[in-house]
Design an enzyme around this catalytic site. Sequence first.
Site, mmCIF file in Angstrom:
data_model
loop_
_atom_site.group_PDB
_atom_site.id
_atom_site.type_symbol
_atom_site.label_atom_id
_atom_site.label_comp_id
_atom_site.label_asym_id
_atom_site.label_seq_id
_atom_site.Cartn_x
_atom_site.Cartn_y
_atom_site.Cartn_z
ATOM 1 N N ARG A 56 0.851 -1.180 0.000
ATOM 2 C CA ARG A 56 0.000 0.000 0.000
ATOM 3 C C ARG A 56 0.889 1.233 0.000
ATOM 4 O O ARG A 56 2.102 1.144 0.127
ATOM 5 C CB ARG A 56 -0.982 0.018 1.171
ATOM 6 C CG ARG A 56 -0.631 -0.703 2.424
ATOM 7 C CD ARG A 56 0.375 -0.014 3.320
ATOM 8 N NE ARG A 56 0.150 1.414 3.469
ATOM 9 C CZ ARG A 56 1.123 2.292 3.651
ATOM 10 N NH1 ARG A 56 2.388 1.893 3.692
ATOM 11 N NH2 ARG A 56 0.864 3.561 3.812
ATOM 12 N N ALA A 58 0.635 5.064 -2.333
ATOM 13 C CA ALA A 58 0.432 5.343 -3.752
ATOM 14 C C ALA A 58 1.643 4.979 -4.621
ATOM 15 O O ALA A 58 1.500 4.269 -5.624
ATOM 16 C CB ALA A 58 0.055 6.813 -3.947
ATOM 17 N N ARG A 99 -7.723 -0.841 -6.742
ATOM 18 C CA ARG A 99 -7.941 0.303 -5.851
ATOM 19 C C ARG A 99 -8.097 1.559 -6.716
ATOM 20 O O ARG A 99 -7.246 1.838 -7.555
ATOM 21 C CB ARG A 99 -6.784 0.486 -4.867
ATOM 22 C CG ARG A 99 -6.615 -0.688 -3.900
ATOM 23 C CD ARG A 99 -5.762 -0.312 -2.700
ATOM 24 N NE ARG A 99 -6.479 0.563 -1.797
ATOM 25 C CZ ARG A 99 -5.897 1.210 -0.776
ATOM 26 N NH1 ARG A 99 -4.605 1.094 -0.570
ATOM 27 N NH2 ARG A 99 -6.612 1.988 0.010
ATOM 28 N N GLN A 206 -2.293 2.268 10.237
ATOM 29 C CA GLN A 206 -1.039 2.361 9.482
ATOM 30 C C GLN A 206 -0.003 3.218 10.188
ATOM 31 O O GLN A 206 1.199 2.998 10.032
ATOM 32 C CB GLN A 206 -1.299 2.923 8.078
ATOM 33 C CG GLN A 206 -2.105 2.007 7.174
ATOM 34 C CD GLN A 206 -3.571 2.373 7.145
ATOM 35 O OE1 GLN A 206 -4.122 2.883 8.135
ATOM 36 N NE2 GLN A 206 -4.236 2.142 6.029
ATOM 37 N N ASP A 247 -2.363 10.634 -2.044
ATOM 38 C CA ASP A 247 -2.630 9.607 -3.049
ATOM 39 C C ASP A 247 -3.048 10.198 -4.387
ATOM 40 O O ASP A 247 -2.940 9.527 -5.407
ATOM 41 C CB ASP A 247 -3.706 8.661 -2.540
ATOM 42 C CG ASP A 247 -3.201 7.795 -1.402
ATOM 43 O OD1 ASP A 247 -2.829 6.638 -1.663
ATOM 44 O OD2 ASP A 247 -3.147 8.276 -0.254
ATOM 45 N N ASN A 257 -5.936 11.915 0.697
ATOM 46 C CA ASN A 257 -5.003 11.138 1.503
ATOM 47 C C ASN A 257 -5.820 10.314 2.494
ATOM 48 O O ASN A 257 -7.048 10.400 2.538
ATOM 49 C CB ASN A 257 -4.013 12.059 2.228
ATOM 50 C CG ASN A 257 -2.836 11.298 2.820
ATOM 51 O OD1 ASN A 257 -2.206 10.487 2.134
ATOM 52 N ND2 ASN A 257 -2.511 11.543 4.071
ATOM 53 N N LYS A 258 -5.146 9.522 3.286
ATOM 54 C CA LYS A 258 -5.821 8.625 4.225
ATOM 55 C C LYS A 258 -6.853 9.378 5.063
ATOM 56 O O LYS A 258 -6.647 10.519 5.453
ATOM 57 C CB LYS A 258 -4.791 7.961 5.134
ATOM 58 C CG LYS A 258 -5.338 6.930 6.082
ATOM 59 C CD LYS A 258 -6.095 5.816 5.357
ATOM 60 C CE LYS A 258 -5.218 5.091 4.368
ATOM 61 N NZ LYS A 258 -5.957 4.048 3.614
#
Length: 355
Positions: A56, A58, A99, A206, A247, A257-258
């Site tokens: 994982r 990007a 994804r 993460q 990302d 982003n996350k």
Amino acid sequence: MGSTAEIRGYDLARSLRWEGGELFLLDQTRLPGELVEDRQNNIEMVWNSIKRLAVRGAPAIGIAGAYGLVLGLRDYRGLEPKAFLAKAERLAAYLDSSRPTAVNLGWALRRMLGRALAEASSTSAAIYDALVAEAEAIHAEDRAICHGIGESGLGLIKEGCGVLTHCNAGALATSELGTATAPIYLAQAAGRSFRVYADETRPLLQGARLTAWELQRAGIDVTLICDDMAASIMSQGLVDLCIVGCDRVAANGDFANKIGTMGVAILARHFSIPFYVASPSSTIDLDTARGGDIVIEERGTEEVTSFGGRRTAPEGVKVRNPAFDVTPHELVTGFITERGILTPPFSESLARVFG
């Protein structure tokens, strides 16, 4: 060569490696407890590894996708070139479906198909060899990009400062130094004393499982905090700078982003803390006008209803689980890229540098 690499004095975990025509991915779902590599025997394994977050970040999934296409085409070198190219297009579309949010995966696969089309007058075996070389070039370029981001952002990390980061934009998310962590590693190598606060990053942790693990392993002063502690830590004057990864960056500077990144940006604005986004050129998508146009991946409910393998929510409760959020460009101080730090207005600076 194994799953770790000596990089400027650090023993950093390697997210993936290509060796002897074989692709090996570090299974990040098993960190920090186990350091396990899985050889990817076919394209289906690569698709699954990307989907379930074994690989994982990007940049890393872009590289994995490029090598995955090579694996998928390995047994079709005997086809006529036209049929080989058609097969390459179908397999690239299959990989891209794993994804949707990170632009790097689609970018890498389009680049691979472009190389294949450029070699269309050759034999299928020659096209295949060109694709191997292209995937290796994407991999090598990411290493150079990470170092470039580190050099661009190095000056932001001052002696004694506190840096807050969210999720994992580290070595595990790329080919080498990471994006958001690249300035951190270079500042450590330069002998600067500073501290890092890593958000745990629910629901998949993460920040706790990956960022805290890799920074601690590198000897960096890192403190793990729950996501909802960020405001309190900032209010105490312990954070001087926020650096996160991304990302996908839209043409106007909005970025995905996350999930939870937008909250960090809002807090940073409230406490007058500079908020920077580490952005390799491969994540910049000038074809997407604004953040609202970015497709956000929605993941399974079990990631939210359970914690540590134990159910923590009532059966049947409704759940939302977007993997990413979009932070408006107005909250961004600057984008740290391999070509320098870009400042507002981002619609102009992004187009000027990457158009």
